[in-house]
Structures are given as structure tokens and as C-alpha cells.
Write a protein that holds these residues in place. Structure first.
Motif, PDB file in Angstrom:
ATOM      1  N   MET A 111      -5.884  -3.436   5.569  1.00 34.47           N
ATOM      2  CA  MET A 111      -4.687  -4.207   4.938  1.00 34.47           C
ATOM      3  C   MET A 111      -4.234  -4.060   3.996  1.00 34.47           C
ATOM      4  O   MET A 111      -5.233  -3.663   2.894  1.00 34.47           O
ATOM      5  N   GLY A 112      -3.053  -3.893   3.523  1.00 38.67           N
ATOM      6  CA  GLY A 112      -2.485  -3.125   2.278  1.00 38.67           C
ATOM      7  C   GLY A 112      -1.149  -3.945   1.875  1.00 38.67           C
ATOM      8  O   GLY A 112      -0.382  -4.440   2.705  1.00 38.67           O
ATOM      9  N   PHE A 113      -1.067  -4.374   0.594  1.00 37.97           N
ATOM     10  CA  PHE A 113      -0.102  -4.815  -0.017  1.00 37.97           C
ATOM     11  C   PHE A 113       0.934  -3.828  -0.695  1.00 37.97           C
ATOM     12  O   PHE A 113       0.316  -3.535  -1.854  1.00 37.97           O
ATOM     13  N   SER A 114       2.009  -3.626  -0.643  1.00 33.29           N
ATOM     14  CA  SER A 114       2.836  -2.910  -1.396  1.00 33.29           C
ATOM     15  C   SER A 114       2.511  -1.419  -1.539  1.00 33.29           C
ATOM     16  O   SER A 114       2.371  -0.685  -0.784  1.00 33.29           O
ATOM     17  N   GLN A 115       2.100  -0.898  -2.706  1.00 30.82           N
ATOM     18  CA  GLN A 115       1.428   0.505  -2.841  1.00 30.82           C
ATOM     19  C   GLN A 115       0.194   0.501  -1.876  1.00 30.82           C
ATOM     20  O   GLN A 115      -0.419   1.422  -1.240  1.00 30.82           O
ATOM     21  N   GLY A 116      -0.501  -0.607  -1.927  1.00 32.93           N
ATOM     22  CA  GLY A 116      -1.794  -0.656  -0.940  1.00 32.93           C
ATOM     23  C   GLY A 116      -1.130  -0.419   0.424  1.00 32.93           C
ATOM     24  O   GLY A 116      -2.187   0.276   1.349  1.00 32.93           O
ATOM     25  N   ALA A 117      -0.208  -1.096   0.833  1.00 36.27           N
ATOM     26  CA  ALA A 117       0.350  -0.827   2.207  1.00 36.27           C
ATOM     27  C   ALA A 117       0.721   0.502   2.649  1.00 36.27           C
ATOM     28  O   ALA A 117       0.187   1.288   3.668  1.00 36.27           O
ATOM     29  N   CYS A 134      -7.203  -1.148  13.280  1.00 35.28           N
ATOM     30  CA  CYS A 134      -5.809  -1.891  13.054  1.00 35.28           C
ATOM     31  C   CYS A 134      -5.114  -1.965  11.777  1.00 35.28           C
ATOM     32  O   CYS A 134      -6.403  -1.658  10.671  1.00 35.28           O
ATOM     33  N   ILE A 135      -4.120  -1.777  11.351  1.00 33.73           N
ATOM     34  CA  ILE A 135      -3.405  -1.801   9.923  1.00 33.73           C
ATOM     35  C   ILE A 135      -2.474  -2.724   9.818  1.00 33.73           C
ATOM     36  O   ILE A 135      -1.628  -3.166  10.588  1.00 33.73           O
ATOM     37  N   LEU A 136      -2.660  -3.510   8.670  1.00 39.38           N
ATOM     38  CA  LEU A 136      -1.616  -4.599   8.492  1.00 39.38           C
ATOM     39  C   LEU A 136      -1.156  -4.411   6.858  1.00 39.38           C
ATOM     40  O   LEU A 136      -1.751  -4.263   6.232  1.00 39.38           O
ATOM     41  N   ALA A 137       0.122  -3.691   7.285  1.00 35.06           N
ATOM     42  CA  ALA A 137       0.995  -3.297   6.000  1.00 35.06           C
ATOM     43  C   ALA A 137       2.123  -4.374   5.368  1.00 35.06           C
ATOM     44  O   ALA A 137       2.848  -4.554   6.388  1.00 35.06           O
ATOM     45  N   VAL A 158      -0.509  -1.426  14.602  1.00 37.83           N
ATOM     46  CA  VAL A 158      -0.094  -1.615  13.266  1.00 37.83           C
ATOM     47  C   VAL A 158       0.762  -2.916  13.218  1.00 37.83           C
ATOM     48  O   VAL A 158       1.538  -3.155  14.217  1.00 37.83           O
ATOM     49  N   LEU A 159       0.722  -3.610  12.279  1.00 40.69           N
ATOM     50  CA  LEU A 159       1.492  -4.750  11.950  1.00 40.69           C
ATOM     51  C   LEU A 159       2.186  -4.606  10.618  1.00 40.69           C
ATOM     52  O   LEU A 159       1.539  -4.256   9.527  1.00 40.69           O
ATOM     53  N   LEU A 160       3.632  -4.491  10.631  1.00 40.22           N
ATOM     54  CA  LEU A 160       4.427  -4.405   9.260  1.00 40.22           C
ATOM     55  C   LEU A 160       5.030  -5.634   9.159  1.00 40.22           C
ATOM     56  O   LEU A 160       5.597  -6.451   9.949  1.00 40.22           O
ATOM     57  N   VAL A 161       4.864  -6.145   7.863  1.00 37.48           N
ATOM     58  CA  VAL A 161       5.273  -7.388   7.355  1.00 37.48           C
ATOM     59  C   VAL A 161       6.160  -7.359   5.930  1.00 37.48           C
ATOM     60  O   VAL A 161       5.592  -6.793   5.119  1.00 37.48           O
ATOM     61  N   HIS A 162       7.465  -7.766   6.273  1.00 40.74           N
ATOM     62  CA  HIS A 162       8.321  -7.210   4.940  1.00 40.74           C
ATOM     63  C   HIS A 162       9.142  -8.431   4.729  1.00 40.74           C
ATOM     64  O   HIS A 162       9.784  -8.888   5.557  1.00 40.74           O
ATOM     65  N   GLY A 163       9.402  -8.956   3.424  1.00 42.89           N
ATOM     66  CA  GLY A 163      10.440  -9.979   3.008  1.00 42.89           C
ATOM     67  C   GLY A 163      11.694  -9.256   3.158  1.00 42.89           C
ATOM     68  O   GLY A 163      11.887  -8.201   2.448  1.00 42.89           O
TER      69      GLY A 163
END
Length: 219
Positions: A111-117, A134-137, A158-163
Motif C-alpha cells: 500500500m502506498g500514499f502519494s509518492q509511496g503509491a 495486491c497493490i493499493l495505490a 491493483v486498486l487505485l484511489v484518488h480524490g
């Protein structure tokens, strides 16, 4: 670059770990920024160990925090080289954790957030972390998405989540990643959150929990 380490949590059930979730923070943060997600997701993965490694470099231009790669030069070539180096550092860390915990292949979520994604997408798809199931970005995207088809080494879910109101990393970054992943044959689901800025919300976290439970909830 230093050897990676960071805060850990679990397993919640107190038994030997049956899965590993690696939480990769964004630019200018550290592992403490994401480890609080562990108790939340442990409700659906009580047998999982969680680890949130600190990035390998001090944050450039900032008094605190860490980074996975520099953003000083944002040319495509420099960003692609930077995320490749970050993935190459993350890979041995994950492999060592998998060996230490005695986990079977595929029992790893990134799992990563922003640069981590951006880092976990590179690592999990292009060979640095072949163990990923799996990858959660979140709030990121994929650097070098246009060349993915020629570089891809694995196809985890892969799951992509973005505002949609993200003021730091435009939502277009995840939309481009979604297209590139689908074109490369990667099973991808994207969730775009109206009104959400550069952050996480309960809907996105619930979607991540659903993926984790579906792919890692059973041995």
C-alpha cells in the motif's frame, strides 16, 4: 541510502503471521504517518503483520520527514530513475520481511500514499517485489506509465484511489495509470472520490479493506 526499517503492528490475533501488509508513506512523511491504518485493516486481516518503513532518504529541502526519491528535478528521466531506485531499495526489505515471517508467495500486499503509491506500483509491477499479491495505490499514479507494457514483470491486483479535488497530485495521474494497467493486462479497479483532496477517506479505506480481505483473508 540506509537500510529500511519502521514501525510495526500485529498480528492482531497474536498468532504467527499469515500475511504481510507494507505501508509506504508519501514525500516528507515517515512510517508513523501510515502505521495507524494497521489496526483498522487488521480487523479484516487479524493474522497479518503490518510494517511502515521510513523512506531511504532525508526529505530534500525540508527540516524533517523522509522521501523515496527526490522531486528536485521533475523531468521524466529523473523521476523514472528515482522511482526505479526506490523500488530497488524497497524490494530487499520486503523480501527480508517475507523470509523472516516465513510467508508463502503472494501473501504480501503493498500500500502506498502519494509518492509511496508511485513507489509500490513500480515495485510490485516491474519486478522489485515479486511477492506482491495486491497493490493499493492512493493519491499517486505511475511514473513511466506509458512504458509499462514493455517493463511489466508481474500482474497483481491493483486498486487505485484518488480524490478528484487533489491539489498535490492531480487525479489525472491515476486515470492515466488505470489505462496503462488495463492495457498491460493488470486486473485494476479505480475509485475516484468527488470533493476529496490529497488524503484518505473512509470510503477509500473501506475499498482497500475489501481488496485485502478478498485476496489475503484466507490462506
Amino acid at each position: 541510502m540506509d537500510v529500511l526499517d519502521g514501525p510495526r503492528f500485529g498480528p492482531l490475533n497474536g498468532a504467527a503471521p499469515d500475511a504481510l501488509v507494507v505501508l509506504v508513506h508519501g514525500f516528507g512523511a515517515d512510517g508513523q504517518d501510515l502505521i495507524d491504518l494497521a489496526p483498522v485493516w487488521a480487523e479484516v486481516l487479524p493474522g497479518a503483520a503490518f510494517v511502515a518503513p521510513d523512506g531511504p532518504e532525508p526529505c530534500a529541502g525540508g527540516p524533517f520527514g523522509r522521501q523515496w526519491f527526490s522531486l528536485w528535478d521533475r523531468s521524466a528521466a529523473q523521476l523514472e530513475a528515482g522511482v526505479a531506485r526506490a523500488a530497488a531499495v524497497l524490494g530487499p526489505f520486503v523480501a527480508a520481511e517475507v523470509a523472516r515471517l516465513g510467508l508463502a508467495p503472494g501473501r504480501v500486499a503493498l500500500m502506498g500514499f502519494s509518492q509511496g503509491a508511485m513507489t509500490v506500483l513500480e515495485a510490485g509491477l516491474c519486478g522489485a517485489v515479486p511477492e506482491a499479491g495486491c497493490i493499493l495505490a492512493y493519491s499517486g499514479g505511475m511514473i513511466g506509465a506509458d512504458s509499462l507494457a514493455g517493463r511489466i514483470a508481474a500482474k497483481p491486483a491493483v486498486l487505485l484511489v484518488h480524490g478528484e479535488a487533489d491539489e498535490v497530485v492531480p487525479v489525472a495521474a491515476s486515470r492515466m495509470a488505470e489505462v496503462a494497467l488495463a492495457d498491460a493486462g493488470v486486473p485494476v479497479r479505480a475509485l475516484y472520490r468527488p470533493g476529496l483532496g490529497h488524503g484518505l477517506d473512509e470510503v477509500g479505506l473501506a475499498a482497500g479493506a475489501e481488496v485485502l480481505r478478498g485476496l489475503l483473508g484466507q490462506k
